[in-house]
Design a protein around this motif. Structure first.
Motif, PDB file in Angstrom:
ATOM      1  N   UNK A 118       0.816  -1.216   0.000  1.00 27.29           N
ATOM      2  CA  UNK A 118       0.000   0.000   0.000  1.00 27.29           C
ATOM      3  C   UNK A 118       0.847   1.261   0.000  1.00 27.29           C
ATOM      4  N   UNK A 119       2.085   1.184   0.488  1.00 24.91           N
ATOM      5  CA  UNK A 119       2.940   2.365   0.516  1.00 24.91           C
ATOM      6  C   UNK A 119       3.260   2.858  -0.890  1.00 24.91           C
ATOM      7  N   UNK A 120       3.126   1.967  -1.891  1.00 23.52           N
ATOM      8  CA  UNK A 120       3.386   2.342  -3.277  1.00 23.52           C
ATOM      9  C   UNK A 120       2.149   2.915  -3.966  1.00 23.52           C
ATOM     10  N   UNK A 121       0.964   2.719  -3.344  1.00 20.11           N
ATOM     11  CA  UNK A 121      -0.284   2.957  -4.073  1.00 20.11           C
ATOM     12  C   UNK A 121      -1.102   4.143  -3.586  1.00 20.11           C
ATOM     13  N   UNK A 122      -1.027   4.481  -2.307  1.00 22.06           N
ATOM     14  CA  UNK A 122      -1.869   5.566  -1.831  1.00 22.06           C
ATOM     15  C   UNK A 122      -1.671   5.882  -0.364  1.00 22.06           C
ATOM     16  N   UNK A 123      -2.501   6.810   0.122  1.00 20.71           N
ATOM     17  CA  UNK A 123      -2.356   7.287   1.501  1.00 20.71           C
ATOM     18  C   UNK A 123      -3.608   7.091   2.350  1.00 20.71           C
ATOM     19  N   UNK A 124      -4.755   6.862   1.705  1.00 21.86           N
ATOM     20  CA  UNK A 124      -6.005   6.669   2.445  1.00 21.86           C
ATOM     21  C   UNK A 124      -6.548   5.288   2.078  1.00 21.86           C
ATOM     22  N   UNK A 125      -6.511   4.392   3.037  1.00 20.52           N
ATOM     23  CA  UNK A 125      -6.701   2.967   2.774  1.00 20.52           C
ATOM     24  C   UNK A 125      -7.999   2.472   3.405  1.00 20.52           C
ATOM     25  N   UNK A 126      -8.765   1.722   2.642  1.00 24.65           N
ATOM     26  CA  UNK A 126      -9.967   1.059   3.136  1.00 24.65           C
ATOM     27  C   UNK A 126      -9.615  -0.405   3.379  1.00 24.65           C
ATOM     28  N   UNK A 127      -9.581  -0.808   4.649  1.00 19.88           N
ATOM     29  CA  UNK A 127      -9.248  -2.183   5.027  1.00 19.88           C
ATOM     30  C   UNK A 127     -10.519  -2.996   5.235  1.00 19.88           C
ATOM     31  N   UNK A 140       2.320   1.026   9.790  1.00 19.26           N
ATOM     32  CA  UNK A 140       2.081   2.026   8.740  1.00 19.26           C
ATOM     33  C   UNK A 140       1.692   3.352   9.387  1.00 19.26           C
ATOM     34  N   UNK A 141       2.655   4.204   9.582  1.00 19.10           N
ATOM     35  CA  UNK A 141       2.425   5.455  10.309  1.00 19.10           C
ATOM     36  C   UNK A 141       2.064   6.623   9.393  1.00 19.10           C
ATOM     37  N   UNK A 142       2.290   6.476   8.098  1.00 21.34           N
ATOM     38  CA  UNK A 142       2.033   7.576   7.169  1.00 21.34           C
ATOM     39  C   UNK A 142       0.634   7.518   6.561  1.00 21.34           C
ATOM     40  N   UNK A 143       0.037   6.340   6.512  1.00 23.16           N
ATOM     41  CA  UNK A 143      -1.265   6.170   5.881  1.00 23.16           C
ATOM     42  C   UNK A 143      -2.402   6.355   6.891  1.00 23.16           C
ATOM     43  N   UNK A 144      -3.569   6.766   6.375  1.00 24.38           N
ATOM     44  CA  UNK A 144      -4.800   6.823   7.164  1.00 24.38           C
ATOM     45  C   UNK A 144      -5.675   5.658   6.746  1.00 24.38           C
ATOM     46  N   UNK A 145      -6.320   5.007   7.741  1.00 20.38           N
ATOM     47  CA  UNK A 145      -7.078   3.787   7.468  1.00 20.38           C
ATOM     48  C   UNK A 145      -8.533   3.918   7.891  1.00 20.38           C
ATOM     49  N   UNK A 146      -9.409   3.381   7.068  1.00 23.37           N
ATOM     50  CA  UNK A 146     -10.785   3.096   7.441  1.00 23.37           C
ATOM     51  C   UNK A 146     -10.887   1.578   7.460  1.00 23.37           C
ATOM     52  N   UNK A 147     -11.148   1.000   8.615  1.00 32.84           N
ATOM     53  CA  UNK A 147     -11.207  -0.458   8.750  1.00 32.84           C
ATOM     54  C   UNK A 147     -12.632  -0.893   9.090  1.00 32.84           C
ATOM     55  N   UNK A 148     -13.195  -1.735   8.256  1.00 35.91           N
ATOM     56  CA  UNK A 148     -14.553  -2.234   8.496  1.00 35.91           C
ATOM     57  C   UNK A 148     -14.480  -3.644   9.081  1.00 35.91           C
ATOM     58  N   UNK A 149     -15.148  -3.806  10.226  1.00 32.05           N
ATOM     59  CA  UNK A 149     -15.136  -5.086  10.938  1.00 32.05           C
ATOM     60  C   UNK A 149     -16.545  -5.379  11.457  1.00 32.05           C
ATOM     61  N   UNK A 150     -16.791  -6.635  11.770  1.00 29.32           N
ATOM     62  CA  UNK A 150     -18.049  -7.014  12.403  1.00 29.32           C
ATOM     63  C   UNK A 150     -18.002  -6.687  13.889  1.00 29.32           C
ATOM     64  N   UNK A 151     -16.881  -7.003  14.535  1.00 30.39           N
ATOM     65  CA  UNK A 151     -16.692  -6.737  15.964  1.00 30.39           C
ATOM     66  C   UNK A 151     -15.499  -5.803  16.159  1.00 30.39           C
ATOM     67  N   UNK A 152     -15.447  -5.083  17.289  1.00 29.21           N
ATOM     68  CA  UNK A 152     -14.327  -4.165  17.532  1.00 29.21           C
ATOM     69  C   UNK A 152     -12.987  -4.905  17.562  1.00 29.21           C
ATOM     70  N   UNK A 153     -11.969  -4.361  16.909  1.00 30.62           N
ATOM     71  CA  UNK A 153     -10.639  -4.997  16.917  1.00 30.62           C
ATOM     72  C   UNK A 153      -9.866  -4.664  18.185  1.00 30.62           C
ATOM     73  N   UNK A 154      -8.841  -5.453  18.426  1.00 29.75           N
ATOM     74  CA  UNK A 154      -7.960  -5.215  19.566  1.00 29.75           C
ATOM     75  C   UNK A 154      -6.609  -4.726  19.052  1.00 29.75           C
TER      76      UNK A 154
END
Length: 241
Positions: A118-127, A140-154
């Protein structure tokens, strides 16, 4: 039935309708899973030897592994446990996804490789790769993430992340709006297959967004079918039903 997928629930319903006793086993990793009809047990067996004992003690005549394509450990236990118990095993696995015209897909072998790609492709990532794999992106400290999950992650999690708790199926219009509103420029997913979550792939294609796709892990070689009707035919043949 080693279940947890839509195919497992559909097959359980068909078998119960034929007056066959079905016990669906769920791993218990989702807080509020969709339950199939028939008997349900939740939790592990204690490895392949524990599964073999359970199969023998409960006089099981056939095993269907209809778990998620990425449930690698469960698949290995199913193969070894069924073989030890001398019980026939079927793998029910939906076909994987295939890139189409206009798609920009980047195939990788693991989530760690996806985190590098992903570091080669963009900065705002949908996980959309599941809550248990988010730790692979914690570095990954430079990218911003939107992560979709069924339950809260740890934790550990990426430092710049927004969690969206939701469960499919999804529609292309909604997925496209999500990508637009969050200014997503890269989508990360696993090759889960099926139709429940393909809307995100179509939305990415329409918006010209690259997709990083994690390949499925290898599974032990066993009899495998891709559809519920084929699995139903196999079970019927095994049990003479």
């Amino acid at each position: 039935m080693l279940g947890g997928t839509g195919e497992a629930r559909a097959l359980a319903a068909e078998l119960v309708a034929r007056d066959l006793r079905v016990v669906s086993s769920l791993a218990g990793r989702v807080a509020n899973p969709r339950l199939p009809v028939g008997e349900v047990r939740v939790g592990g067996f204690g490895g392949p030897d524990g599964l073999a004992r359970w199969l023998t003690e409960n006089h099981v005549e056939a095993v269907v592994d209809a778990t998620h394509p990425f449930a690698e450990r469960i698949g290995a236990s199913a193969f070894q446990g069924a073989r030890t118990a001398g019980v026939p095993l079927l793998r029910l696995q939906r076909p994987g996804w295939q890139a189409g015209p206009g798609d920009e897909w980047h195939w990788v072998s693991s989530l760690d490789e996806a985190a590098s790609k992903i570091t080669e492709l963009g900065e705002r990532i949908f996980l959309t790769s599941g809550r248990q794999g988010l730790s692979a992106f914690a570095c990954c400290t430079d990218q911003w993430f939107l992560a979709r999950c069924v339950d809260p992650p740890e934790p550990p999690l990426p430092p710049k992340i927004e969690i969206l708790l939701d469960r499919g199926p999804y529609e292309v219009e909604g997925e496209s709006a999500l990508l637009r509103e969050h200014r997503i420029d890269v989508l990360v997913t696993k090759d889960s297959g099926g139709t429940m979550t393909t809307a995100k792939l179509r939305a990415a294609r329409e918006r010209g967004i690259p997709v990083v796709v994690v390949k499925r892990p290898s599974r032990p070689e066993t009899t495998t079918v891709e559809t519920v009707p084929a699995a139903l035919s196999w079970v019927s043949a095994m049990l003479g039903a």
